[in-house]
Design an enzyme around this catalytic site. Sequence first.
Site, PDB file in Angstrom:
ATOM      1  N   TYR A  62       3.978   0.310   4.828  1.00 24.66           N
ATOM      2  CA  TYR A  62       4.624  -0.794   5.540  1.00 24.66           C
ATOM      3  C   TYR A  62       3.784  -2.067   5.552  1.00 24.66           C
ATOM      4  CZ  TYR A  62       6.258   3.746   7.021  1.00 24.66           C
ATOM      5  OH  TYR A  62       6.656   5.065   7.013  1.00 24.66           O
ATOM      6  N   HIS A  63       3.177  -2.385   4.395  1.00 25.35           N
ATOM      7  CA  HIS A  63       2.334  -3.575   4.272  1.00 25.35           C
ATOM      8  C   HIS A  63       2.780  -4.482   3.124  1.00 25.35           C
ATOM      9  CE1 HIS A  63      -1.131  -0.900   6.074  1.00 25.35           C
ATOM     10  NE2 HIS A  63      -0.251  -1.283   6.996  1.00 25.35           N
ATOM     11  N   PRO A  64       4.068  -4.788   2.974  1.00 26.40           N
ATOM     12  CA  PRO A  64       4.487  -5.628   1.847  1.00 26.40           C
ATOM     13  C   PRO A  64       4.009  -7.070   2.015  1.00 26.40           C
ATOM     14  CG  PRO A  64       6.328  -5.304   3.340  1.00 26.40           C
ATOM     15  CD  PRO A  64       5.213  -4.415   3.834  1.00 26.40           C
ATOM     16  N   HIS A  73       0.842  -1.198   0.000  1.00 29.88           N
ATOM     17  CA  HIS A  73       0.000   0.000   0.000  1.00 29.88           C
ATOM     18  C   HIS A  73       0.878   1.248   0.000  1.00 29.88           C
ATOM     19  CE1 HIS A  73      -3.000  -2.769   2.235  1.00 29.88           C
ATOM     20  NE2 HIS A  73      -3.346  -2.698   0.969  1.00 29.88           N
TER      21      HIS A  73
END
Length: 536
Positions: free
Chosen positions: A471-473, A292
């Site tokens: 920070y949503h890999p 995101h």
Amino acid sequence: MCDFVIVGSGSAGSVVAERLSASGRHSVLVLEAGGSDRRFFVQMPLGYGKTFFDPRVNWNYRAEPDPGLAGNADHWPRGRILGGSSSINAMVWIRGHSSDFDEWRDAGNAGWGYDDVLPIFKKIEDNEAGEDAFRGRGGPIHVTDLTRHVHPLTRSYLAAGRELGLPINPDFNGEAQEGIGIYQITTRDGRRMSAARAFLRPAMKRPNLRVETNALATRILFEGSRAIGVEYLKNGRRQEVRAGREVIVAGGSVNSPQLLQLSGIGPADHLHALGIEVRQDSRHVGRNLQDHQGINYTFKAREKTLNQLLRPWWGKMLAGSRYLLMRDGPLAMSMNQGGGFFRTRPDLDRPNMQLYFQAFSTVLPRPGERPILSPDPWPGFSIGLSNCRPTSRGEIMIRSADPTEHPKIVVNAFSTDHDVEEMLEAVKFLRRLAGTEAMRGLIAEEVLPGPFVRDDDALIEDFRRRSGTVYHPVSTCRMGPDPSTSVVSPRLKVHGIEALRVIDASIFPSVVGGNTNAAAIMTGWKGAEMVLEGLG
């Protein structure tokens, strides 16, 4: 020798360790590259401003310069600590949209639909808001309802959303996700409720569970096509441990593909070029990276915000004393108090954007620190958003056979017309939100991007320049039934390899609409169930 070796003690790994050791029948070893989570700024919820760049608890990855982000090289914090990124994140508890999991199931991943995972989410939760058809009570993860604690400006933000037709939503994990409301966060008694605190720490009291900290996994060991153990580096010395039943990789979306590639599982041409013996040609290891992208619009306010409390020394002392004595106040919360989900077009069947409201502003950063604890010297606040399901895809590939070298992270943000067009509509929505009757009287001026950024080209240039990861890999070892398009099976077994699974957010077939930590913890629980089912 032990039954299970788990690489990583993060959001999923901590859960897997607790579940596999619960019966007492199986011996479990957890290898964690980082150290203890017993640190003040880890336990204090708003302390993640201090851990954002701290190499003692953070991998501090850096992505490659990205044309889609105006050439910027994004900072990628990932937890190198017991609890992984759940020990340094913003604690917002969002599961994702129900349709996200149905899409996983419909892609051939039986058992991963919303009706399958909802009972797990409920088992995980100890939700302060109470139990109902969607929420759980009595589980390991305490979920705090912030409704009574938010800054007064948050109420104006909610009223602004209502003016634009968004319903007030008391629970984004409930019957419907769309709307505007107040976030629930993973804290308890004023302390962060990480996966380590909820799952791993209680399990560490068991004699059949051992946790090795500061132990960097360097490669998986094999006999033929079967994983039999892990080599790891501790105190400068290489050591080996054998797994009698399975090796479980739970390093997260960066470390899991890295370890597989170092072990010879990945794109054959890439591994050959680095001199690594190919164990399994799996071209999707490290690929299909999804994340995101978010941006803030920042405003100077006519009323006091948290800036006036957290900026001056006396305010820091007041907030700090309140936290130490009572475990409440702004230091016991996330910076994201208000939130929401909305559609950029009415013909969409679900929200495609997520909102964040922060009752403070951080235009002037301090070197080496995310300036959460040192906001701007004027009263300010920010309204942010991030895309829910970007279509841009990146990759994470090792640079060499050296396990201590950070992999190459290529994000390719905003590389599709879809992602650019929906973000353009989204930032226009932010301007409309700020222009509502509920908000405009509170705003002295728009600081970022500023009133002169008006036309489409300028807005696109601005969000390319100022956006970045939230920070949503995920999806770098994605799950699927077909080995030609995925890395692990719906049972999370690595295709073509025996006794090896990946259980973490890297297996997501696609990114969920919302924060990813809850879904990562659910994956840990469900993955552990699958392991135990396989034992008969």
